[in-house]
Design a protein around this motif. Structure first.
Motif, PDB file in Angstrom:
ATOM      1  N   ARG A 267      47.987  43.312  55.605  1.00  0.00           N
ATOM      2  CA  ARG A 267      48.065  43.871  56.957  1.00  0.00           C
ATOM      3  C   ARG A 267      47.833  42.786  58.009  1.00  0.00           C
ATOM      4  NH1 ARG A 267      43.050  47.184  57.826  1.00  0.00           N
ATOM      5  NH2 ARG A 267      42.283  45.044  58.045  1.00  0.00           N
ATOM      6  N   ASP A 268      46.928  41.842  57.716  1.00  0.00           N
ATOM      7  CA  ASP A 268      46.575  40.802  58.679  1.00  0.00           C
ATOM      8  C   ASP A 268      47.370  39.517  58.476  1.00  0.00           C
ATOM      9  OD1 ASP A 268      44.708  42.607  59.627  1.00  0.00           O
ATOM     10  OD2 ASP A 268      43.043  41.748  58.476  1.00  0.00           O
ATOM     11  N   ASN A 269      48.392  39.574  57.602  1.00  0.00           N
ATOM     12  CA  ASN A 269      49.283  38.424  57.369  1.00  0.00           C
ATOM     13  C   ASN A 269      48.527  37.176  56.903  1.00  0.00           C
ATOM     14  OD1 ASN A 269      51.711  39.789  58.170  1.00  0.00           O
ATOM     15  ND2 ASN A 269      51.088  39.531  60.305  1.00  0.00           N
ATOM     16  N   ARG A 270      47.590  37.364  56.009  1.00  0.00           N
ATOM     17  CA  ARG A 270      46.875  36.219  55.443  1.00  0.00           C
ATOM     18  C   ARG A 270      47.730  35.571  54.347  1.00  0.00           C
ATOM     19  NH1 ARG A 270      42.046  36.046  57.782  1.00  0.00           N
ATOM     20  NH2 ARG A 270      41.056  37.977  58.520  1.00  0.00           N
ATOM     21  N   HIS A 271      47.370  34.325  54.015  1.00  0.00           N
ATOM     22  CA  HIS A 271      48.223  33.549  53.120  1.00  0.00           C
ATOM     23  C   HIS A 271      47.860  33.686  51.642  1.00  0.00           C
ATOM     24  CE1 HIS A 271      48.699  31.491  57.063  1.00  0.00           C
ATOM     25  NE2 HIS A 271      49.947  31.348  56.649  1.00  0.00           N
ATOM     26  N   TRP A 272      46.604  33.969  51.339  1.00  0.00           N
ATOM     27  CA  TRP A 272      46.197  33.905  49.947  1.00  0.00           C
ATOM     28  C   TRP A 272      46.885  34.907  49.016  1.00  0.00           C
ATOM     29  CZ3 TRP A 272      44.042  38.177  47.750  1.00  0.00           C
ATOM     30  CH2 TRP A 272      43.366  39.087  48.565  1.00  0.00           C
ATOM     31  N   PRO A 273      47.344  36.087  49.475  1.00  0.00           N
ATOM     32  CA  PRO A 273      48.010  36.985  48.523  1.00  0.00           C
ATOM     33  C   PRO A 273      49.253  36.389  47.868  1.00  0.00           C
ATOM     34  CG  PRO A 273      47.326  38.229  50.455  1.00  0.00           C
ATOM     35  CD  PRO A 273      47.107  36.766  50.771  1.00  0.00           C
ATOM     36  N   GLN A 274      49.864  35.375  48.482  1.00  0.00           N
ATOM     37  CA  GLN A 274      51.033  34.771  47.857  1.00  0.00           C
ATOM     38  C   GLN A 274      50.671  34.000  46.594  1.00  0.00           C
ATOM     39  OE1 GLN A 274      52.804  31.895  50.526  1.00  0.00           O
ATOM     40  NE2 GLN A 274      50.819  31.034  51.098  1.00  0.00           N
ATOM     41  N   HIS A 275      49.373  33.669  46.434  1.00  0.00           N
ATOM     42  CA  HIS A 275      48.907  32.993  45.220  1.00  0.00           C
ATOM     43  C   HIS A 275      48.401  33.979  44.166  1.00  0.00           C
ATOM     44  CE1 HIS A 275      49.283  29.209  47.332  1.00  0.00           C
ATOM     45  NE2 HIS A 275      48.406  29.584  48.258  1.00  0.00           N
ATOM     46  N   LEU A 276      48.256  35.243  44.538  1.00  0.00           N
ATOM     47  CA  LEU A 276      47.689  36.229  43.617  1.00  0.00           C
ATOM     48  C   LEU A 276      48.708  36.580  42.536  1.00  0.00           C
ATOM     49  CD1 LEU A 276      45.325  38.125  42.939  1.00  0.00           C
ATOM     50  CD2 LEU A 276      46.344  39.816  44.476  1.00  0.00           C
ATOM     51  N   LYS A 277      48.380  36.225  41.297  1.00  0.00           N
ATOM     52  CA  LYS A 277      49.311  36.438  40.187  1.00  0.00           C
ATOM     53  C   LYS A 277      48.895  37.581  39.268  1.00  0.00           C
ATOM     54  CE  LYS A 277      51.681  32.920  41.585  1.00  0.00           C
ATOM     55  NZ  LYS A 277      52.951  33.141  42.302  1.00  0.00           N
ATOM     56  N   ALA A 278      47.598  37.766  39.092  1.00  0.00           N
ATOM     57  CA  ALA A 278      47.130  38.776  38.135  1.00  0.00           C
ATOM     58  C   ALA A 278      45.852  39.418  38.645  1.00  0.00           C
ATOM     59  CB  ALA A 278      46.892  38.150  36.763  1.00  0.00           C
ATOM     60  N   LEU A 279      45.725  40.719  38.354  1.00  0.00           N
ATOM     61  CA  LEU A 279      44.563  41.502  38.764  1.00  0.00           C
ATOM     62  C   LEU A 279      44.182  42.406  37.600  1.00  0.00           C
ATOM     63  CD1 LEU A 279      42.559  42.515  40.843  1.00  0.00           C
ATOM     64  CD2 LEU A 279      44.391  43.805  41.939  1.00  0.00           C
ATOM     65  N   VAL A 280      42.978  42.190  37.061  1.00  0.00           N
ATOM     66  CA  VAL A 280      42.510  42.948  35.902  1.00  0.00           C
ATOM     67  C   VAL A 280      41.328  43.820  36.322  1.00  0.00           C
ATOM     68  CG1 VAL A 280      41.687  42.848  33.522  1.00  0.00           C
ATOM     69  CG2 VAL A 280      43.189  41.032  34.405  1.00  0.00           C
ATOM     70  N   PHE A 281      41.443  45.126  36.064  1.00  0.00           N
ATOM     71  CA  PHE A 281      40.381  46.084  36.382  1.00  0.00           C
ATOM     72  C   PHE A 281      39.629  46.443  35.108  1.00  0.00           C
ATOM     73  CE2 PHE A 281      43.935  46.848  39.298  1.00  0.00           C
ATOM     74  CZ  PHE A 281      43.312  46.741  40.537  1.00  0.00           C
ATOM     75  N   LEU A 282      38.309  46.381  35.158  1.00  0.00           N
ATOM     76  CA  LEU A 282      37.467  46.772  34.024  1.00  0.00           C
ATOM     77  C   LEU A 282      36.662  48.006  34.402  1.00  0.00           C
ATOM     78  CD1 LEU A 282      36.059  43.247  32.968  1.00  0.00           C
ATOM     79  CD2 LEU A 282      38.193  44.343  32.260  1.00  0.00           C
ATOM     80  N   GLY A 283      37.036  49.157  33.890  1.00  0.00           N
ATOM     81  CA  GLY A 283      36.281  50.378  34.170  1.00  0.00           C
ATOM     82  C   GLY A 283      36.226  50.737  35.638  1.00  0.00           C
ATOM     83  N   THR A 284      37.306  50.494  36.373  1.00  0.00           N
ATOM     84  CA  THR A 284      37.326  50.796  37.810  1.00  0.00           C
ATOM     85  C   THR A 284      37.597  52.280  38.050  1.00  0.00           C
ATOM     86  OG1 THR A 284      38.022  48.582  38.453  1.00  0.00           O
ATOM     87  CG2 THR A 284      38.546  50.361  39.976  1.00  0.00           C
ATOM     88  N   PRO A 285      36.777  52.967  38.838  1.00  0.00           N
ATOM     89  CA  PRO A 285      36.998  54.403  39.123  1.00  0.00           C
ATOM     90  C   PRO A 285      38.054  54.591  40.218  1.00  0.00           C
ATOM     91  CG  PRO A 285      35.002  53.674  40.204  1.00  0.00           C
ATOM     92  CD  PRO A 285      35.522  52.481  39.437  1.00  0.00           C
ATOM     93  N   HIS A 286      39.308  54.336  39.872  1.00  0.00           N
ATOM     94  CA  HIS A 286      40.384  54.402  40.864  1.00  0.00           C
ATOM     95  C   HIS A 286      40.450  55.765  41.549  1.00  0.00           C
ATOM     96  CE1 HIS A 286      42.072  50.508  39.839  1.00  0.00           C
ATOM     97  NE2 HIS A 286      42.021  50.826  38.556  1.00  0.00           N
ATOM     98  N   HIS A 287      40.095  56.821  40.819  1.00  0.00           N
ATOM     99  CA  HIS A 287      40.157  58.168  41.386  1.00  0.00           C
ATOM    100  C   HIS A 287      38.785  58.839  41.384  1.00  0.00           C
ATOM    101  CE1 HIS A 287      44.385  57.552  41.501  1.00  0.00           C
ATOM    102  NE2 HIS A 287      44.530  57.563  40.194  1.00  0.00           N
TER     103      HIS A 287
END
Length: 432
Positions: A267-287
């Motif tokens: 939303r704020d047009n930051r640069h670091w998300p272009q480097h984000l390749k992988a995201l691993v969730f361990l027991g995250t309560p998404h809902h």
């Protein structure tokens, strides 16, 4: 032993700086006195308010008129007594805090700054998880500031350390509610089972440079997400070598904070998300997590009668971070303008997994095998399987994890995900 000799102070080796402190004192800092005073003041005023609410509830049944400003306030001599209790408590608190503030430099000069012990940080992490939003709002020195840490030291974006051996592959580890970054690497086991350090194994096998997030888990998830988005932008901009890749391993609430951070960064047009390749969730309560939903029911039940209603304040001590876990709120719009303790339908706005990022999830269950009962009632002890897997009856909230990007661990509890050898093997398979 009695007598004057027994009352003489014990002189420990060393004097002034370097003075050896008893084990319990090595966990304390000079500013802790001021922080504890603020907590004691809030507790005293809270008890007085609750007592006044019960008092007024009893008076109202006898036909006494309620205070025009609030049905929980008493009038006359009784009201004067309660107001006096609040006023005296506030005055004593301000006096003590002023005294402790003046004494802090002296106390710090007498002894070395305490080491960062796992015991101290664990207590602070739990306190921040339960009361962290209040600690931050009152500028309590016990509030945990958000920092990214490398080899145990906070990274200052304006004065980055040399960081020998740092690579362009950054691995971010994010802890969950009432926890801290040290708990990724400290796991006492009494059964002799192996303890795995996920970050160390990934650094060795994949040349990642691990950094660890430490944050106040009692704040709103969206607030932490916003701050993390800004902090990552600053730290990666001053990274000692060009950043090639960013991978994230997030446990429990940490996964929600990361999803919120990605949204805020885009939303704020930051640069670091272009480097984000992988995201691993361990027991995250998404809902969401059932225990917070149960806490919400306690609030509702206690609020039914005027006599029990003041005691509902006890349930409402819990932090904004905890109430965000009721449904898994990750956006400011999910909670803004709402009574976070009121019963309501799921208020969330749909937020899909970030596009262009390989997203993985590990769900755990203490059951021996998968079943409908285990999914709904057992889970990992805190998070049900469907929530951890991103599954939802409403397709707008469904998180689209690919089948080969999901893993379920049996006979595994929520906290065991931090050090499970099976999790390490999954991470190595997904991130190499």
């Amino acid at each position: 032993v009695a007598g004057p000799a027994a009352r003489r102070p014990v002189v420990l080796p060393g004097a002034g700086r370097g003075l050896l402190k008893p084990a319990p004192l090595r966990h304390l800092r000079a500013s802790d006195l001021r922080g504890v005073t603020q907590l004691a003041t809030a507790a005293t005023q809270g008890v007085a308010t609750m007592a006044e609410g019960v008092h007024q509830a009893v008076l109202s049944t006898l036909g006494a008129p309620a205070h025009p400003a609030s049905a929980a306030r008493t009038r006359g001599v009784t009201g004067f007594v309660y107001r006096t209790v609040h006023g005296v408590t506030e005055l004593v608190s301000k006096g003590l805090q002023a005294t402790f503030t003046r004494l802090e430099p002296l106390l710090e000069s007498l002894v070395d700054a305490p080491e960062e012990t796992p015991e101290r940080e664990a207590v602070l992490a739990a306190l921040n998880g339960v009361l962290g939003d209040r600690l931050a709002q009152t500028h309590n020195p016990l509030a945990t500031p958000m920092t990214l840490r490398w080899q145990g030291q906070p990274l200052n974006p304006q004065a980055m350390p040399p960081m020998p051996g740092a690579t362009g592959k950054v691995l971010l580890m994010i802890h969950g509610l009432c926890m801290n970054d040290l708990q990724w690497r400290t796991a006492p086991r009494n059964d002799g089972s192996p303890v795995c350090d996920h970050a160390a194994e990934l650094a060795k096998a994949c040349a990642y440079t691990p950094v660890f997030l430490r944050y106040n888990t009692g704040r709103h998830i969206s607030d932490n997400g916003h701050d993390l988005a800004a902090l990552l932008e600053q730290v990666l901009a001053y990274w000692p070598v060009p950043v090639q890749e960013l991978a994230v391993v997030a446990h429990s609430m940490g996964g929600l904070v990361m999803r919120s951070a990605v949204h805020a960064a885009q939303r704020d047009n930051r640069h670091w998300p272009q480097h984000l390749k992988a995201l691993v969730f361990l027991g995250t309560p998404h809902h969401g997590a059932p225990l917070e939903k149960a806490g919400n029911w306690v609030d509702t039940v206690l609020g039914i009668t005027p006599f029990s209603r003041p005691f509902a304040k006890l349930g409402q001590v819990r932090s904004a971070g905890i109430t965000d876990l009721r449904h898994g709120c990750v956006l400011e719009a999910d909670w803004q303008g709402r009574d976070r303790f009121a019963r309501s339908r799921d208020p969330r706005h749909p937020l899909p997994l970030p596009a262009g990022v390989a997203c993985y999830t590990v769900a755990a269950t203490t059951a021996a095998q998968r079943s409908a009962l285990a999914e709904r009632l057992v889970g990992d002890g805190l998070v049900p399987l469907p929530s951890a897997l991103g599954q939802h009856a409403d397709p707008h909230h469904q998180l689209a994890f690919a089948k080969d990007h999901q893993a379920i661990l049996y006979r595994t509890g929520h906290m065991a995900l931090l050090h499970s050898p099976a999790v390490t093997q999954k991470l190595l398979g997904w991130l190499t």
